[in-house]
Design a protein around this motif. Structure first.
Motif, PDB file in Angstrom:
ATOM      1  N   LYS A  77       0.953  -1.047  -0.072  1.00  0.00           N
ATOM      2  CA  LYS A  77      -0.038  -0.022   0.028  1.00  0.00           C
ATOM      3  C   LYS A  77       0.915   1.208  -0.038  1.00  0.00           C
ATOM      4  N   THR A  78       0.647   2.295  -0.958  1.00  0.00           N
ATOM      5  CA  THR A  78       1.740   3.520  -1.011  1.00  0.00           C
ATOM      6  C   THR A  78       0.711   4.542  -0.649  1.00  0.00           C
ATOM      7  N   TYR A  79       1.568   5.585   0.109  1.00  0.00           N
ATOM      8  CA  TYR A  79       0.886   6.413   0.669  1.00  0.00           C
ATOM      9  C   TYR A  79       1.810   7.628   0.175  1.00  0.00           C
ATOM     10  N   PHE A  80       1.328   8.659  -0.500  1.00  0.00           N
ATOM     11  CA  PHE A  80       1.855   9.656  -1.009  1.00  0.00           C
ATOM     12  C   PHE A  80       1.436  11.013  -0.217  1.00  0.00           C
ATOM     13  N   ILE A  81       2.466  11.498   0.428  1.00  0.00           N
ATOM     14  CA  ILE A  81       2.240  12.480   1.467  1.00  0.00           C
ATOM     15  C   ILE A  81       3.002  13.796   1.191  1.00  0.00           C
ATOM     16  N   PHE A  82       2.311  15.143   1.579  1.00  0.00           N
ATOM     17  CA  PHE A  82       2.653  16.097   1.512  1.00  0.00           C
ATOM     18  C   PHE A  82       2.165  17.038   2.792  1.00  0.00           C
ATOM     19  N   SER A  83       2.801  18.095   2.963  1.00  0.00           N
ATOM     20  CA  SER A  83       2.345  19.014   4.106  1.00  0.00           C
ATOM     21  C   SER A  83       2.880  20.372   3.819  1.00  0.00           C
ATOM     22  N   ASP A  84       2.131  21.255   4.540  1.00  0.00           N
ATOM     23  CA  ASP A  84       2.457  22.545   4.753  1.00  0.00           C
ATOM     24  C   ASP A  84       2.731  23.520   3.508  1.00  0.00           C
ATOM     25  N   SER A  85       1.753  23.385   2.724  1.00  0.00           N
ATOM     26  CA  SER A  85       1.896  24.059   1.421  1.00  0.00           C
ATOM     27  C   SER A  85       1.847  25.598   1.622  1.00  0.00           C
ATOM     28  N   HIS A  86       1.451  25.987   2.768  1.00  0.00           N
ATOM     29  CA  HIS A  86       1.191  27.448   3.246  1.00  0.00           C
ATOM     30  C   HIS A  86       0.791  28.402   1.932  1.00  0.00           C
ATOM     31  N   ILE A  87      -0.288  28.210   1.143  1.00  0.00           N
ATOM     32  CA  ILE A  87      -0.676  28.800   0.109  1.00  0.00           C
ATOM     33  C   ILE A  87      -1.167  30.098   0.544  1.00  0.00           C
ATOM     34  N   GLY A  88      -0.745  31.177   0.031  1.00  0.00           N
ATOM     35  CA  GLY A  88      -1.071  32.672   0.175  1.00  0.00           C
ATOM     36  C   GLY A  88      -0.283  33.635  -0.603  1.00  0.00           C
ATOM     37  N   TRP A  89      -0.954  34.739  -0.722  1.00  0.00           N
ATOM     38  CA  TRP A  89      -0.551  35.923  -1.515  1.00  0.00           C
ATOM     39  C   TRP A  89      -0.068  37.142  -0.665  1.00  0.00           C
ATOM     40  N   ARG A  90       0.921  37.734  -0.995  1.00  0.00           N
ATOM     41  CA  ARG A  90       1.387  39.080  -0.656  1.00  0.00           C
ATOM     42  C   ARG A  90       1.157  40.029  -1.789  1.00  0.00           C
ATOM     43  N   ASN A  91       0.640  41.095  -1.555  1.00  0.00           N
ATOM     44  CA  ASN A  91       0.438  42.099  -2.534  1.00  0.00           C
ATOM     45  C   ASN A  91       1.751  43.141  -2.210  1.00  0.00           C
ATOM     46  N   VAL A  92       2.827  42.891  -2.674  1.00  0.00           N
ATOM     47  CA  VAL A  92       4.033  43.630  -2.440  1.00  0.00           C
ATOM     48  C   VAL A  92       4.145  44.827  -3.502  1.00  0.00           C
ATOM     49  N   ASN A  93       3.807  46.229  -3.205  1.00  0.00           N
ATOM     50  CA  ASN A  93       3.948  47.293  -3.840  1.00  0.00           C
ATOM     51  C   ASN A  93       3.129  46.994  -5.141  1.00  0.00           C
ATOM     52  N   GLY A  94       2.203  46.178  -5.166  1.00  0.00           N
ATOM     53  CA  GLY A  94       1.216  46.017  -6.708  1.00  0.00           C
ATOM     54  C   GLY A  94       1.833  44.642  -7.360  1.00  0.00           C
ATOM     55  N   ASN A 331       3.873  -8.397   4.819  1.00  0.00           N
ATOM     56  CA  ASN A 331       4.865  -9.199   5.783  1.00  0.00           C
ATOM     57  C   ASN A 331       5.066  -8.531   7.100  1.00  0.00           C
ATOM     58  N   GLY A 332       4.312  -7.051   6.944  1.00  0.00           N
ATOM     59  CA  GLY A 332       4.628  -6.255   8.012  1.00  0.00           C
ATOM     60  C   GLY A 332       5.640  -5.336   7.881  1.00  0.00           C
ATOM     61  N   ALA A 333       6.424  -5.514   7.051  1.00  0.00           N
ATOM     62  CA  ALA A 333       7.757  -4.526   6.624  1.00  0.00           C
ATOM     63  C   ALA A 333       7.175  -3.252   5.948  1.00  0.00           C
ATOM     64  N   SER A 334       7.926  -2.138   6.199  1.00  0.00           N
ATOM     65  CA  SER A 334       7.432  -0.541   5.519  1.00  0.00           C
ATOM     66  C   SER A 334       8.639   0.047   5.378  1.00  0.00           C
ATOM     67  N   GLU A 335       8.612   1.031   4.732  1.00  0.00           N
ATOM     68  CA  GLU A 335       9.759   1.924   4.129  1.00  0.00           C
ATOM     69  C   GLU A 335       9.165   3.210   3.935  1.00  0.00           C
ATOM     70  N   ILE A 336      10.006   4.356   4.220  1.00  0.00           N
ATOM     71  CA  ILE A 336       9.533   5.898   4.145  1.00  0.00           C
ATOM     72  C   ILE A 336      10.705   6.564   3.384  1.00  0.00           C
ATOM     73  N   ARG A 337      10.674   7.138   2.364  1.00  0.00           N
ATOM     74  CA  ARG A 337      11.597   8.099   1.689  1.00  0.00           C
ATOM     75  C   ARG A 337      11.199   9.397   1.457  1.00  0.00           C
ATOM     76  N   SER A 338      11.949  10.381   1.550  1.00  0.00           N
ATOM     77  CA  SER A 338      11.742  11.605   1.230  1.00  0.00           C
ATOM     78  C   SER A 338      12.321  11.959  -0.145  1.00  0.00           C
ATOM     79  N   ILE A 339      11.480  12.731  -1.008  1.00  0.00           N
ATOM     80  CA  ILE A 339      11.767  13.381  -2.396  1.00  0.00           C
ATOM     81  C   ILE A 339      12.039  14.681  -2.192  1.00  0.00           C
TER      82      ILE A 339
END
Length: 361
Positions: A77-94, A331-339
């Motif tokens: 079973k494969t879990y694709f994980i992402f977090s903390d997108s912090h989507i937002g916009w600044r209006n910096v001098n137009g 079989n109970g094994a698992s693995e994690i990796r960061s891209i």
């Protein structure tokens, strides 16, 4: 071969030709010089016979046959994980400046499309919502930008859903996501918990309601910091936070606080992994998922500032950008990796992914 040599020991001798002759001076046993005449001959004969004598016959090569096991499709079973997108916009001098990293959002969708995971796990803080934070504003950049942030976040999650149509899509509530309800609670407590007439869904102005997650078939787990989700095996818990260790490894801290199951969480904006083996022999994984938002000081925080030109002062945060992939086996094994995402480029299993645009501000 020896039989052939005996049979053909006169090969070429009938055409023996002297081609050169020379003398060589050597010393005998008494040390006296002696002259010896040397000769060079060439023998002419049948070419095919020469090949028989000089080239050994080909031997049949025999290889030991090896049994090759058949790979089991969909064995994990494969879990694709992402977090903390912090989507937002600044209006910096137009000029509209994103607090999220559009390159990372694009890379995440492209990688998820190729992987086609069983689960898509959004660990929270999809929106930054600095404009309704309890902290003092660092500028006037966020005035009137909330709707644009919501629309951008919705488009991203819609694109992720379209990239993984068969996956179960889970989103966990983060500490930034509850800013809607907290703001309403401060302004008008009596409005908290209101629902649309004739429905029993999410409260009005909650993150789930504002983002219209139901239309995207996204399951939302609210109740931060207790908004969690367990993997199919029951060995891994997904959460946004709130655990953090400023001096040291948060992943190692998680292994002490949650000894009976592994933990994958966001919140810290870092990529960390810690392994622990329980007394019963079960291997446990504790992992911090990297950030999808910007890491150059544009997201408002403890270390960021705005200069006298009303622009975010650029710094490099000690944060890592990317996504994580977690897999569980029968079989109970698992693995994690960061891209890792670096300047809009990522590599997965040797394949290069590259965002189609850059950030120039």
């Amino acid at each position: 071969m020896s039989e052939k040599l005996n049979k053909n020991n006169n090969f070429g001798r009938e055409n023996k030709i002297l081609t050169s002759e020379w003398e060589m001076v050597t010393k005998n046993n008494e040390g006296e010089p002696e002259v010896t005449t040397l000769h060079r001959y060439e023998y002419q004969g049948d070419l095919e016979t020469a090949k028989e004598l000089l080239i050994p016959p080909e031997k049949e090569l025999k290889f030991r046959k090896r049994k090759i096991g058949k790979a089991t499709l969909n064995a994990c079973k494969t879990y694709f994980i992402f977090s903390d997108s912090h989507i937002g916009w600044r209006n910096v001098n137009g000029m509209f400046v994103p607090t999220h990293d559009p390159r990372s959002l694009e890379l995440a969708k492209e990688i998820a499309y190729d992987i086609q995971p069983d689960y898509v796990m959004n660990l929270g803080d999809t929106l930054d919502l600095a404009e309704i934070s309890r902290y003092d504003q660092d500028s006037n950049h966020f005035l009137g930008m909330t709707q644009q942030a919501i629309d951008t976040a919705y488009d991203f999650e819609k694109g992720m859903r379209e990239s993984t149509p068969n996956a179960r899509f889970i989103e966990l509530q983060g500490n930034h996501d509850i800013r809607f309800i907290k703001k309403i609670g401060k302004a008008a407590t009596s409005l908290m918990g209101l629902k649309r007439a004739g429905t029993n869904g999410a409260s009005l102005f909650s993150y789930e309601d504002v983002m219209n997650l139901k239309s995207l078939d996204i399951e939302y787990m609210s109740g931060y910091p207790n908004s969690t989700f367990m993997s199919e095996s029951g060995d891994m818990q997904f959460r946004h936070g709130p655990d953090l260790r400023s001096n040291g490894s948060t992943a190692e801290l998680l292994s002490k606080r949650y000894p009976y199951h592994g933990v994958i969480q966001g919140h810290g904006h870092k990529s960390q992994t810690h392994h622990r083996t329980r007394p019963d022999g079960k291997d446990m994984i504790y992992h911090m998922t990297p950030i999808l938002g910007r890491t150059d000081g544009v997201i408002p925080g403890y270390n960021t500032s705005v200069n006298d030109r009303n622009e975010p002062a650029k710094i490099q945060e000690d944060w890592q950008s990317g996504i994580s992939i977690y897999q569980e086996y029968p079989n109970g094994a698992s693995e994690i990796r960061s891209i890792e995402f670096k300047d809009g480029v990522a590599f997965v299993d040797g394949k290069k992914y590259e965002a189609r645009f850059d950030i120039n501000h």
